[in-house]
Design a protein around this motif. Structure first.
Motif, PDB file in Angstrom:
ATOM      1  N   ARG A 140       0.829  -1.211   0.000  1.00  0.00           N
ATOM      2  CA  ARG A 140       0.000   0.000   0.000  1.00  0.00           C
ATOM      3  C   ARG A 140       0.868   1.268   0.000  1.00  0.00           C
ATOM      4  NH1 ARG A 140      -5.325  -1.096   0.947  1.00  0.00           N
ATOM      5  NH2 ARG A 140      -5.786  -3.241   1.581  1.00  0.00           N
ATOM      6  N   LEU A 141       1.991   1.214   0.720  1.00  0.00           N
ATOM      7  CA  LEU A 141       2.902   2.355   0.715  1.00  0.00           C
ATOM      8  C   LEU A 141       3.519   2.555  -0.664  1.00  0.00           C
ATOM      9  CD1 LEU A 141       4.746   1.914   4.147  1.00  0.00           C
ATOM     10  CD2 LEU A 141       3.159   3.741   3.504  1.00  0.00           C
ATOM     11  N   MET A 142       3.863   1.447  -1.337  1.00  0.00           N
ATOM     12  CA  MET A 142       4.424   1.544  -2.689  1.00  0.00           C
ATOM     13  C   MET A 142       3.401   2.152  -3.656  1.00  0.00           C
ATOM     14  SD  MET A 142       7.594   0.258  -2.745  1.00  0.00           S
ATOM     15  CE  MET A 142       7.930  -0.490  -4.317  1.00  0.00           C
ATOM     16  N   ALA A 145       3.027   5.846  -2.893  1.00  0.00           N
ATOM     17  CA  ALA A 145       4.170   6.624  -3.368  1.00  0.00           C
ATOM     18  C   ALA A 145       4.253   6.671  -4.887  1.00  0.00           C
ATOM     19  CB  ALA A 145       5.467   6.058  -2.796  1.00  0.00           C
ATOM     20  N   GLY A 146       3.390   5.915  -5.570  1.00  0.00           N
ATOM     21  CA  GLY A 146       3.369   5.950  -7.018  1.00  0.00           C
ATOM     22  C   GLY A 146       4.289   4.974  -7.714  1.00  0.00           C
ATOM     23  N   PHE A 147       4.932   4.090  -6.977  1.00  0.00           N
ATOM     24  CA  PHE A 147       5.826   3.117  -7.613  1.00  0.00           C
ATOM     25  C   PHE A 147       5.033   2.046  -8.359  1.00  0.00           C
ATOM     26  CE2 PHE A 147       8.445   4.819  -4.136  1.00  0.00           C
ATOM     27  CZ  PHE A 147       9.561   5.206  -4.853  1.00  0.00           C
ATOM     28  N   ILE A 148       3.842   1.731  -7.868  1.00  0.00           N
ATOM     29  CA  ILE A 148       2.952   0.798  -8.537  1.00  0.00           C
ATOM     30  C   ILE A 148       1.558   1.425  -8.588  1.00  0.00           C
ATOM     31  CG2 ILE A 148       4.217  -1.320  -7.970  1.00  0.00           C
ATOM     32  CD1 ILE A 148       2.421  -1.718  -5.589  1.00  0.00           C
ATOM     33  N   ASP A 149       0.727   0.969  -9.528  1.00  0.00           N
ATOM     34  CA  ASP A 149      -0.612   1.540  -9.667  1.00  0.00           C
ATOM     35  C   ASP A 149      -1.594   0.988  -8.640  1.00  0.00           C
ATOM     36  OD1 ASP A 149       0.229   3.045 -11.855  1.00  0.00           O
ATOM     37  OD2 ASP A 149      -0.177   1.386 -13.246  1.00  0.00           O
ATOM     38  N   ASP A 150      -1.380  -0.273  -8.248  1.00  0.00           N
ATOM     39  CA  ASP A 150      -2.328  -0.929  -7.348  1.00  0.00           C
ATOM     40  C   ASP A 150      -1.559  -1.880  -6.427  1.00  0.00           C
ATOM     41  OD1 ASP A 150      -4.360  -3.479  -6.917  1.00  0.00           O
ATOM     42  OD2 ASP A 150      -5.409  -1.540  -6.970  1.00  0.00           O
ATOM     43  N   PRO A 151      -1.987  -2.031  -5.166  1.00  0.00           N
ATOM     44  CA  PRO A 151      -1.279  -2.953  -4.259  1.00  0.00           C
ATOM     45  C   PRO A 151      -1.155  -4.373  -4.805  1.00  0.00           C
ATOM     46  CG  PRO A 151      -2.770  -1.574  -3.006  1.00  0.00           C
ATOM     47  CD  PRO A 151      -3.049  -1.289  -4.461  1.00  0.00           C
TER      48      PRO A 151
END
Length: 300
Positions: A140-142, A145-151
């Motif tokens: 969820r943090l990733m 932060a925008g590193f991934i679109d969805d958990p």
């Protein structure tokens, strides 16, 4: 005459020590020795309470060792155990070496790094699920932060045969144990020898490998033996965080014991004995290699 009295006193002290240890040794021998003998006998077909008494019968080991799944499970078990042991060992040694030096808030950190030792493995497994799962805090943090679109796009760490979650739990729990062991050894030997080697011109690499490492090696060996023996027989983490078939051998044994066909418990006991045999051979070889090294450098 005084020497004779000294020998007699030493003999009396040793006799009294063994008398004091006798109750504990008796309990350990009866409980663990009896369980070991009964387990081996059951793996060889002695289970009259199940209506089975074909002792000695090696067919349970033959059926187990003759199946390819056993060897795949054994490889997986050794992979988790060895990888976690090596990572914990390296990180524990580095942490211990850091603790013998002075740095800000050292007194507080000396207490903080021991916290995992007081937390059960089951809690560590629960934390791994909460933190490392695809819907966990890290994913969820990733996403936040925008590193991934969805958990759900977070890489699969748990429930895979790579065992990153299993290894992470072992390392999180065992690194402080190794550090505590090595730190105690470092405090006992002091830093005088290291300082003398540095004064004589040795660089940091030479000081570590030629002075520090031989001094802390007994602590490394003892801690490695303990954590490897635990890792190879651990059940909870591979059962909850593992990737399923093929399972580790402790999980395979549990499945046999939990089967509706209670006679399969003999196959489960053969699995348990196989784990003990493999672990015993590895640990004995490891210790024998260390003993030869000790004799070679003239330390007994």
């Amino acid at each position: 005459m005084s020497k004779t009295k000294e020998l007699a006193r030493h003999k009396r002290d040793r006799t009294w020590m063994w008398i004091q240890l006798l109750p504990v040794m008796l309990v350990l021998t009866v409980l663990f020795g009896g369980a070991l003998v009964l387990g081996v006998a059951q793996s060889l077909g002695f289970a009259p309470w199940f209506g089975v008494n074909t002792f000695p019968d090696f067919s349970y080991f033959g059926a187990l060792w003759g199946d390819s799944f056993f060897w795949r499970s054994l490889g997986l078990t050794l992979y988790y155990a060895i990888a976690a042991t090596l990572i914990s060992l390296v990180m524990g040694v580095l942490l211990a070496l850091a603790l013998v030096r002075s740095f800000p808030s050292k007194s507080l950190y000396k207490y903080l790094y021991k916290l995992p030792l007081m937390i059960p493995y089951t809690v560590g497994i629960a934390l791994a699920v909460i933190m490392l799962g695809n819907g966990g805090m890290l994913s969820r943090l990733m996403a936040f932060a925008g590193f991934i679109d969805d958990p759900s796009q977070f890489p699969q760490i748990l429930k895979t045969h790579m065992g990153w979650g299993i290894i992470a739990v072992y390392v999180w729990k065992q690194t402080p144990f190794v550090a505590l062991t090595i730190y105690a050894v470092l405090l006992g030997v002091g830093r005088e020898t290291e300082e003398a080697a540095a004064i004589l011109g040795a660089n940091k690499r030479q000081v570590f490998f030629q002075v520090t490492l031989p001094q802390i090696l007994p602590g490394i060996i003892s801690s490695t033996l303990i954590i490897f023996a635990f890792n190879i027989g651990a059940f909870e983490a591979p059962f909850i965080l593992g990737g399923g078939f093929p399972d580790t051998l402790p999980v395979v044994a549990w499945r046999y014991f939990n089967d509706a066909d209670y006679t399969l418990q003999l196959q489960g006991m053969a699995t348990v004995v196989s784990i003990a045999l493999v672990a015993g051979v590895i640990l004995y070889s490891y210790l024998a290699f260390y003993r030869r090294y000790e004799r070679r450098i003239g330390r007994h």
